[in-house]
Design a protein around this motif. Structure first.
Motif: not given
Ligand code: NDP
Ligand code: OXD
Length: 304
Positions: A2-11, A30-36
């Motif tokens: 699974p691809t997980i988008l971490f969408a809370a940049p300040s955290l 999993a693939t953990l990314v901040t942009e996708a």
């Protein structure tokens, strides 16, 4: 995978190490990314401050996993059709228990008159015991019930009130009137929903005993600000310790800043803690991948 988008940049700085560690602990590859690209995202880790507001292109996303306990800034988003979970984090709960217990003890023991005593008055009046100080908690969910347990362990008689009937807890309008009538200390730990907004209006404040203290770590709109100021000015409410406000940061010049019977804390009652919260996120991703029900799903119609 699974691809997980971490969408809370300040955290991200807090979660950069904690979340991969929790995923590894849960055995999740999993693939953990901040942009996708949106169509590649399986899970979104979210916060109300996230710039992501349009969920429409996230067509294969199985869940939006909120890092906050409160979801009132998300539930109304019409583009969010994916399941939404809220945060129930042992670290956050521990913090809330400490804040509520600390401020309850401050008022119960009358600490202020000894901490600020410019006239060096020797007043040997001993405070009552906790067992003689009834406390009411509005909202007996994850946080309210943990606070009730801690206060009961100190012998405070605690009355709880919730939306639905549950053992040892009042509910309904009659239950609310009963819960308020005995509350020498009132703790408001409800979510903000259309039903709870301005719940503590002038009429309900009037039901509290003379001199009652209010602790509000829930949400600002639970209490009608003007009604509270009037009740404080009249002396009916002895003190209000407020952690949350309609507008945050609380604007300079707001009467709460200078009112002698108000203590302002800047929305610090309880914070999500990255290490424990990451485990909750990882468990929900494990569940999503295993086809098991998510924990802490938000009922969008109910609003919490
Ligand atoms: P939960 O969803 O676990 O609990 C909410 C409680 O409120 C439940 O007992 C629920 O009743 C009750 N409730 C909801 N609507 C009503 C209603 N209309 N009438 C009566 N009772 C109602 O939430 P949490 O305990 O995890 O969190 C509570 C709130 O605390 C959050 O929504 C957030 O606003 C605030 N918070 C503040 C923080 C801070 O730092 N100041 C930090 C974290 C949270 P029932 O049990 O019947 O469903
Ligand atoms: C929350 C908060 O809802 O910090 O988690 O207020």
């Amino acid at each position: 995978m699974p691809t997980i988008l971490f969408a809370a940049p300040s955290l991200w700085p807090e979660y950069r190490d904690a979340l991969p560690a929790a995923l590894a602990e849960a055995g999740i590859d999993a693939t953990l990314v901040t942009e996708a690209a949106p169509e590649m995202v399986d899970y979104i880790v979210y916060a109300p401050s996230s710039p992501l507001q349009d969920f429409t292109p996230y067509t294969r996303t199985k869940a939006v996993l909120n890092l906050w306990a409160g979801v009132e800034r998300i539930t109304g988003n019409p583009t969010l059709t994916q399941p939404l979970t809220r945060m129930v984090d042992p670290g956050l709960t521990e913090g809330m228990v400490e804040w509520v217990t600390g401020h309850t003890l401050r008022h119960h023991l009358g600490m202020d008159r000894h901490i600020v005593n410019p006239g060096h008055v020797w007043d040997p009046t001993c405070p009552p015991l906790a067992r003689e100080r009834p406390v009411t908690i509005l909202g007996m969910g994850a946080l309210g019930s943990a606070c009730a347990t801690a206060l009961r362990a100190l012998n405070f008689p605690v009355t709880g009130w919730s939306r639905t009937a549950k053992p040892g807890c009042l509910h309904g309008q009659d239950g609310l009137a009963q819960a308020l009538a005995t509350a020498q200390i009132l703790v408001t730990l409800l979510p903000k929903t259309p039903e709870t907004e301005n719940l503590m209006n002038a009429d309900r404040l009037a039901l509290l005993p003379q001199g009652a203290v209010i602790l509000n770590p829930g949400r600002g709109p639970l209490i009608d600000d003007n009604a509270l100021l009037a009740a404080l000015d009249a002396g009916h409410i002895g003190h209000a310790t407020l952690d949350v406000f309609r507008v945050e940061p609380l604007p300079q010049g707001h009467p709460f800043w200078t009112h002698p019977r108000v203590t302002v804390t800047p929305h610090i009652a309880a914070d999500t803690r990255a290490i424990t919260a990451s485990r909750v996120i990882a468990e929900n991703i494990r569940r999503g991948e295993a086809g098991e029900p998510f924990l802490h799903l938000v009922d969008r119609a109910r609003g919490y």
